[in-house]
Scaffold this motif. Structure first.
Motif, PDB file in Angstrom:
ATOM      1  N   ASN A 121       9.499   0.402  16.767  1.00 44.26           N
ATOM      2  CA  ASN A 121       8.825  -0.509  17.687  1.00 44.26           C
ATOM      3  C   ASN A 121       8.097  -1.625  16.936  1.00 44.26           C
ATOM      4  OD1 ASN A 121       9.738   1.002  19.839  1.00 44.26           O
ATOM      5  ND2 ASN A 121       7.811   2.098  20.116  1.00 44.26           N
ATOM      6  N   MET A 122       7.471  -1.288  15.812  1.00 42.54           N
ATOM      7  CA  MET A 122       6.793  -2.315  15.011  1.00 42.54           C
ATOM      8  C   MET A 122       7.797  -3.325  14.471  1.00 42.54           C
ATOM      9  SD  MET A 122       3.614  -0.518  13.012  1.00 42.54           S
ATOM     10  CE  MET A 122       4.511   0.854  12.313  1.00 42.54           C
ATOM     11  N   ASP A 123       8.966  -2.851  14.032  1.00 41.27           N
ATOM     12  CA  ASP A 123      10.010  -3.765  13.556  1.00 41.27           C
ATOM     13  C   ASP A 123      10.413  -4.733  14.665  1.00 41.27           C
ATOM     14  OD1 ASP A 123      10.083  -2.670  11.010  1.00 41.27           O
ATOM     15  OD2 ASP A 123      11.826  -1.388  11.431  1.00 41.27           O
ATOM     16  N   LEU A 166       8.609  -5.621  17.322  1.00 46.82           N
ATOM     17  CA  LEU A 166       7.487  -6.539  17.576  1.00 46.82           C
ATOM     18  C   LEU A 166       7.428  -7.645  16.532  1.00 46.82           C
ATOM     19  CD1 LEU A 166       4.680  -4.016  18.560  1.00 46.82           C
ATOM     20  CD2 LEU A 166       5.659  -5.785  20.029  1.00 46.82           C
ATOM     21  N   LEU A 167       7.622  -7.293  15.272  1.00 51.83           N
ATOM     22  CA  LEU A 167       7.609  -8.292  14.209  1.00 51.83           C
ATOM     23  C   LEU A 167       8.748  -9.303  14.367  1.00 51.83           C
ATOM     24  CD1 LEU A 167       6.610  -6.009  11.217  1.00 51.83           C
ATOM     25  CD2 LEU A 167       5.214  -7.828  12.242  1.00 51.83           C
ATOM     26  N   LYS A 168       9.923  -8.824  14.770  1.00 49.99           N
ATOM     27  CA  LYS A 168      11.050  -9.734  15.001  1.00 49.99           C
ATOM     28  C   LYS A 168      10.721 -10.710  16.124  1.00 49.99           C
ATOM     29  CE  LYS A 168      14.852  -6.736  13.953  1.00 49.99           C
ATOM     30  NZ  LYS A 168      15.988  -6.002  14.529  1.00 49.99           N
ATOM     31  N   GLU A 169      10.134 -10.188  17.208  1.00 54.72           N
ATOM     32  CA  GLU A 169       9.794 -11.030  18.368  1.00 54.72           C
ATOM     33  C   GLU A 169       8.749 -12.088  18.019  1.00 54.72           C
ATOM     34  OE1 GLU A 169       8.541  -8.345  21.419  1.00 54.72           O
ATOM     35  OE2 GLU A 169      10.509  -7.339  21.490  1.00 54.72           O
ATOM     36  N   MET A 170       7.886 -11.795  17.056  1.00 59.90           N
ATOM     37  CA  MET A 170       6.791 -12.706  16.703  1.00 59.90           C
ATOM     38  C   MET A 170       7.227 -13.799  15.754  1.00 59.90           C
ATOM     39  SD  MET A 170       3.680 -10.084  16.293  1.00 59.90           S
ATOM     40  CE  MET A 170       3.054  -9.127  17.648  1.00 59.90           C
ATOM     41  N   LYS A 171       8.427 -13.710  15.209  1.00 58.72           N
ATOM     42  CA  LYS A 171       8.891 -14.736  14.264  1.00 58.72           C
ATOM     43  C   LYS A 171       9.286 -15.992  14.978  1.00 58.72           C
ATOM     44  CE  LYS A 171      10.274 -12.015  10.349  1.00 58.72           C
ATOM     45  NZ  LYS A 171      11.315 -11.627   9.462  1.00 58.72           N
ATOM     46  N   PHE A 177       6.829  13.470  13.042  1.00 57.80           N
ATOM     47  CA  PHE A 177       7.688  12.553  12.293  1.00 57.80           C
ATOM     48  C   PHE A 177       8.607  11.759  13.219  1.00 57.80           C
ATOM     49  CE2 PHE A 177       6.524  15.416   8.734  1.00 57.80           C
ATOM     50  CZ  PHE A 177       5.930  14.449   7.945  1.00 57.80           C
ATOM     51  N   SER A 178       9.013  12.360  14.332  1.00 57.40           N
ATOM     52  CA  SER A 178       9.796  11.628  15.326  1.00 57.40           C
ATOM     53  C   SER A 178       8.966  10.495  15.927  1.00 57.40           C
ATOM     54  CB  SER A 178      10.262  12.589  16.427  1.00 57.40           C
ATOM     55  OG  SER A 178      10.943  11.882  17.427  1.00 57.40           O
ATOM     56  N   ALA A 179       7.712  10.774  16.234  1.00 54.25           N
ATOM     57  CA  ALA A 179       6.826   9.740  16.780  1.00 54.25           C
ATOM     58  C   ALA A 179       6.630   8.611  15.770  1.00 54.25           C
ATOM     59  CB  ALA A 179       5.483  10.349  17.175  1.00 54.25           C
TER      60      ALA A 179
END
Length: 144
Positions: free
Chosen positions: A135-137, A139-144, A126-128
């Protein structure tokens, strides 16, 4: 099939298989059951468009199943204050026993998935997931 895709595919098949007896007993399609459980488990999400976007269920399937759930008394449509074009979907009292049974199925499914893992391994898992989600959040912010 790569391992990640295979894992997701198997997870969906296993979850559907776990839900099948309850869906048959309640005479609900898997999609109708999924919609009801999504609304119950995610009170911040209340619209058909959120179901389409987050659960990736086709809009026509959401529409047909929401209509059925409303007709059978499991959901109510309620206009959103300040935006008459939007409608919230509200679980009714009739839906509560279905939701309780659905949550029991979901809890049992999760217990079966984690069977054979000690508490330390579960905590690490669950920690992973939490780290990957963060990390996905990013990445999504960077792609906007």
């Amino acid at each position: 099939m790569n391992r990640g895709l295979e894992f997701v595919h198997k997870s969906m098949l296993a979850y559907s298989a776990a839900c099948r007896p309850l869906c048959q007993k309640l005479k609900l399609t898997q999609t109708a059951f999924d919609i009801l459980m999504f609304l119950a488990n995610n009170p911040c999400c209340k619209t058909a468009s959120e179901i389409v976007e987050i659960r990736h269920i086709k809009a026509n399937l959401v529409s047909v199943n929401v209509d059925r759930l409303v007709r059978e008394g499991y959901l109510l449509r309620q206009p959103v204050k300040g935006d008459r074009r939007k409608t919230e979907l509200i679980c009714t009292a009739l839906a509560q026993p279905v939701i309780e049974q659905g949550r029991a199925v979901q809890d049992n499914f999760m217990k079966n998935l984690l069977r054979g893992m000690d508490e330390t391994t579960q905590a690490a898992f669950f920690s992973a997931i939490t780290i990957i989600d963060r990390n996905m959040d990013e990445l999504l912010k960077e792609m906007k």
